[in-house]
Motif scaffolding. Structure first.
Motif, mmCIF file in Angstrom:
data_model
loop_
_atom_site.group_PDB
_atom_site.id
_atom_site.type_symbol
_atom_site.label_atom_id
_atom_site.label_comp_id
_atom_site.label_asym_id
_atom_site.label_seq_id
_atom_site.Cartn_x
_atom_site.Cartn_y
_atom_site.Cartn_z
ATOM 1 N N THR A 46 61.794 56.488 47.827
ATOM 2 C CA THR A 46 63.047 56.414 48.581
ATOM 3 C C THR A 46 64.138 57.175 47.848
ATOM 4 O O THR A 46 64.434 56.895 46.682
ATOM 5 N N VAL A 47 64.726 58.143 48.530
ATOM 6 C CA VAL A 47 65.843 58.921 47.981
ATOM 7 C C VAL A 47 66.920 58.997 49.054
ATOM 8 O O VAL A 47 66.702 59.582 50.114
ATOM 9 N N ASN A 48 68.065 58.385 48.791
ATOM 10 C CA ASN A 48 69.170 58.367 49.748
ATOM 11 C C ASN A 48 70.226 59.401 49.361
ATOM 12 O O ASN A 48 70.414 59.710 48.176
ATOM 13 N N PHE A 49 70.929 59.912 50.367
ATOM 14 C CA PHE A 49 71.953 60.928 50.136
ATOM 15 C C PHE A 49 73.233 60.562 50.866
ATOM 16 O O PHE A 49 73.204 59.887 51.901
ATOM 17 N N SER A 50 74.359 61.027 50.309
ATOM 18 C CA SER A 50 75.659 60.927 50.963
ATOM 19 C C SER A 50 76.307 62.306 50.863
ATOM 20 O O SER A 50 76.736 62.726 49.784
ATOM 21 N N LEU A 51 76.342 63.027 51.988
ATOM 22 C CA LEU A 51 76.773 64.418 51.967
ATOM 23 C C LEU A 51 78.246 64.566 52.331
ATOM 24 O O LEU A 51 78.724 63.976 53.293
ATOM 25 N N THR A 52 78.945 65.381 51.567
ATOM 26 C CA THR A 52 80.356 65.678 51.793
ATOM 27 C C THR A 52 80.493 66.744 52.874
ATOM 28 O O THR A 52 79.793 67.763 52.854
ATOM 29 N N GLY A 53 81.392 66.519 53.829
ATOM 30 C CA GLY A 53 81.567 67.439 54.948
ATOM 31 C C GLY A 53 82.695 68.424 54.748
ATOM 32 O O GLY A 53 83.346 68.471 53.696
ATOM 33 N N GLY A 54 82.936 69.226 55.786
ATOM 34 C CA GLY A 54 84.019 70.199 55.775
ATOM 35 C C GLY A 54 83.592 71.622 55.493
ATOM 36 O O GLY A 54 84.426 72.533 55.503
ATOM 37 N N ASP A 55 82.301 71.833 55.262
ATOM 38 C CA ASP A 55 81.794 73.176 54.950
ATOM 39 C C ASP A 55 81.506 73.916 56.254
ATOM 40 O O ASP A 55 80.352 74.124 56.643
ATOM 41 N N ALA A 56 82.559 74.339 56.925
ATOM 42 C CA ALA A 56 82.431 74.895 58.280
ATOM 43 C C ALA A 56 81.557 76.139 58.335
ATOM 44 O O ALA A 56 80.871 76.382 59.324
ATOM 45 N N ASP A 57 81.586 76.963 57.279
ATOM 46 C CA ASP A 57 80.803 78.196 57.300
ATOM 47 C C ASP A 57 79.470 78.062 56.577
ATOM 48 O O ASP A 57 78.701 79.029 56.491
ATOM 49 N N ARG A 68 42.804 76.037 71.918
ATOM 50 C CA ARG A 68 42.148 75.147 70.964
ATOM 51 C C ARG A 68 42.961 75.104 69.668
ATOM 52 O O ARG A 68 43.442 76.145 69.196
ATOM 53 N N LEU A 69 43.117 73.903 69.122
ATOM 54 C CA LEU A 69 43.803 73.716 67.845
ATOM 55 C C LEU A 69 42.784 73.330 66.788
ATOM 56 O O LEU A 69 42.044 72.360 66.950
ATOM 57 N N GLN A 70 42.731 74.092 65.708
ATOM 58 C CA GLN A 70 41.864 73.800 64.565
ATOM 59 C C GLN A 70 42.759 73.543 63.363
ATOM 60 O O GLN A 70 43.543 74.418 62.978
ATOM 61 N N LEU A 71 42.638 72.372 62.780
ATOM 62 C CA LEU A 71 43.597 71.954 61.757
ATOM 63 C C LEU A 71 42.912 71.139 60.676
ATOM 64 O O LEU A 71 42.060 70.294 60.970
ATOM 65 N N VAL A 72 43.274 71.397 59.432
ATOM 66 C CA VAL A 72 42.792 70.626 58.283
ATOM 67 C C VAL A 72 44.010 70.124 57.517
ATOM 68 O O VAL A 72 44.921 70.909 57.207
ATOM 69 N N ALA A 73 44.044 68.832 57.228
ATOM 70 C CA ALA A 73 45.196 68.239 56.535
ATOM 71 C C ALA A 73 44.744 67.112 55.631
ATOM 72 O O ALA A 73 43.701 66.482 55.857
ATOM 73 N N THR A 74 45.516 66.862 54.606
ATOM 74 C CA THR A 74 45.261 65.746 53.692
ATOM 75 C C THR A 74 46.482 64.835 53.666
ATOM 76 O O THR A 74 47.620 65.321 53.793
ATOM 77 N N PRO A 75 46.265 63.524 53.519
ATOM 78 C CA PRO A 75 47.418 62.618 53.409
ATOM 79 C C PRO A 75 48.332 63.038 52.258
ATOM 80 O O PRO A 75 47.860 63.361 51.171
ATOM 81 N N ALA A 76 49.621 63.076 52.521
ATOM 82 C CA ALA A 76 50.596 63.517 51.523
ATOM 83 C C ALA A 76 51.435 62.337 51.053
ATOM 84 O O ALA A 76 51.573 61.331 51.744
ATOM 85 N N LYS A 77 51.991 62.483 49.854
ATOM 86 C CA LYS A 77 52.952 61.491 49.374
ATOM 87 C C LYS A 77 54.224 61.634 50.204
ATOM 88 O O LYS A 77 54.572 62.725 50.639
ATOM 89 N N THR A 78 54.912 60.527 50.411
ATOM 90 C CA THR A 78 56.059 60.513 51.314
ATOM 91 C C THR A 78 57.367 60.349 50.547
ATOM 92 O O THR A 78 57.496 59.468 49.695
ATOM 93 N N VAL A 79 58.326 61.222 50.855
ATOM 94 C CA VAL A 79 59.701 61.070 50.400
ATOM 95 C C VAL A 79 60.520 60.691 51.632
ATOM 96 O O VAL A 79 60.443 61.355 52.670
ATOM 97 N N ALA A 80 61.267 59.603 51.537
ATOM 98 C CA ALA A 80 62.008 59.099 52.691
ATOM 99 C C ALA A 80 63.316 58.481 52.235
ATOM 100 O O ALA A 80 63.512 58.180 51.057
ATOM 101 N N GLY A 81 64.215 58.298 53.183
ATOM 102 C CA GLY A 81 65.485 57.668 52.852
ATOM 103 C C GLY A 81 66.473 57.800 53.990
ATOM 104 O O GLY A 81 66.122 58.149 55.114
#
Length: 363
Positions: free
Chosen positions: A302-313, A213-226
């Protein structure tokens, strides 16, 4: 003005009051190489080898998983994000357990995330083969054995799921399928004790009606997307998990942390309980952190990102260690050093590290 105030209050109540779900599992299966159909065996069983709980997958003779599925819609709107107030998975153990409380505490029953590509109706109980979904770290919670009974009575094992990781998983599941899939696993090993020490859980088909059985309580949240653009990345975007932090402006301390899988187009979204000006930080395993300012109000942000690569570790800087990782794994099909996601460590990975050398991500 009075009428407007009443309407506004009703609108607030409709949008923001807590919603509750209390439901039995729609599907549950015992995932083991010798498992049986629950129509003849109404129990799920969980054990490990004393060390590993979720590996290997598919499980071998020394491992046994159990899977449960719950319907989230129509209680929750699949177009919205929710903040989880409380979430509890209630399981019932069969009578006469083969383990002691001490053994259970040392090898707790845990709930993990799970792919959705399974159903009880199409499950082959006679053979667990390649293609089944596998449990995935991290786990959301551990079984509470305070109700343990060593006699002929069944007893409940509640698992508290609430936390940032589960909240993100809940919203991803709601948006994708409207259903929540969980895997039950443990390190508890039955082999050294005559094969009797394991978790034996009642299924939804048991005559007692005490299935998962799943018992859950939740409220609508503001959304951050992009959308997140990943530097020269060639791999499938929907297999990339990024970590987002919500911070006070100018602070490096996270108020909220969300781990989110991108979709195939590089889009993300998560729900937040914060309001007003914030900083949103985004970091990936092989990309440098970027921080963007935003103001969270009543609507989606709306929040957009452009991530720089090359961080192998993954240490948030492109430096000599990353060069060394690429060189050590050069010409191999391994993830270490494959900073462009092509499946092969090659000259393109070397060039990416070279181009971005000495860059440091935002703190």
């Amino acid at each position: 003005m009075k009428v407007f105030g009443i309407c506004a209050s009703l609108l607030f109540a409709a949008c923001c009051f807590a919603q509750q779900l209390d439901t039995l599992a729609s599907d549950d299966v015992w995932c083991y190489v010798h498992s049986l159909n629950p129509t003849t065996d109404p129990y799920m069983r969980v054990w490990g080898d004393g060390i590993d709980a979720i590996h290997p997958c598919p499980p071998d003779f020394y491992h046994s998983f159990s899977y449960v599925k719950f319907a989230l819609t129509p209680t929750f709107d699949a177009s919205k994000n929710y903040a989880i107030t409380s979430a509890k998975l209630i399981l019932t153990h069969a009578s006469d357990p083969g383990f002691t409380v001490e053994q259970g505490l040392a090898n707790p029953l845990r709930a993990y995330s799970l792919g959705d590509a399974w159903s009880e109706g199409t499950w082959d109980f006679s053979q667990v083969g390649i293609g089944i979904p596998c449990p995935m770290d991290p786990y959301f919670g551990e079984g509470d054995l305070s109700g343990y009974v060593a006699t002929t009575d069944k007893f409940p094992i509640p698992i508290d799921l609430a936390g940032p990781a589960f909240s993100d998983y809940f919203n991803e599941s709601l948006h994708a399928t409207g259903k929540l899939d969980l895997a039950l696993c443990s390190t508890i090993a039955p082999g050294d004790q005559g094969g009797v020490i394991f978790y034996k859980l009642v299924t939804k088909d048991h005559v007692s009606g005490l299935g998962p059985r799943l018992q859950l309580v939740a409220t609508p949240a503001k959304t951050v997307a992009g959308t997140v653009e990943l530097d020269q990345y060639l791999g499938p975007l929907n297999q990339v998990a990024l970590t987002f932090e919500v911070r006070q402006p100018g602070s490096q301390v996270a108020i909220e942390t969300h781990t989110v899988m991108l979709d195939a187009q590089g889009n993300y979204q998560f729900g937040t309980a914060q309001s007003g000006p914030v900083d949103i930080a985004c970091k990936g395993p092989i990309w440098l952190r970027q921080v963007q300012g935003a103001t969270i109000d009543g609507g989606p942000v709306t929040v957009n990102f452009s991530l720089t690569g090359g961080d192998a570790d993954g240490n948030n800087a492109v430096e000599l260690k990353d060069f060394n990782t690429v060189l050590i794994n050069f010409s191999q099909s391994v993830p270490d050093g494959d900073v462009n996601g092509s499946g092969m460590v090659d000259l393109k990975d070397f060039n990416m590290v070279l181009i971005n050398f000495a860059q440091i991500g935002a703190p």
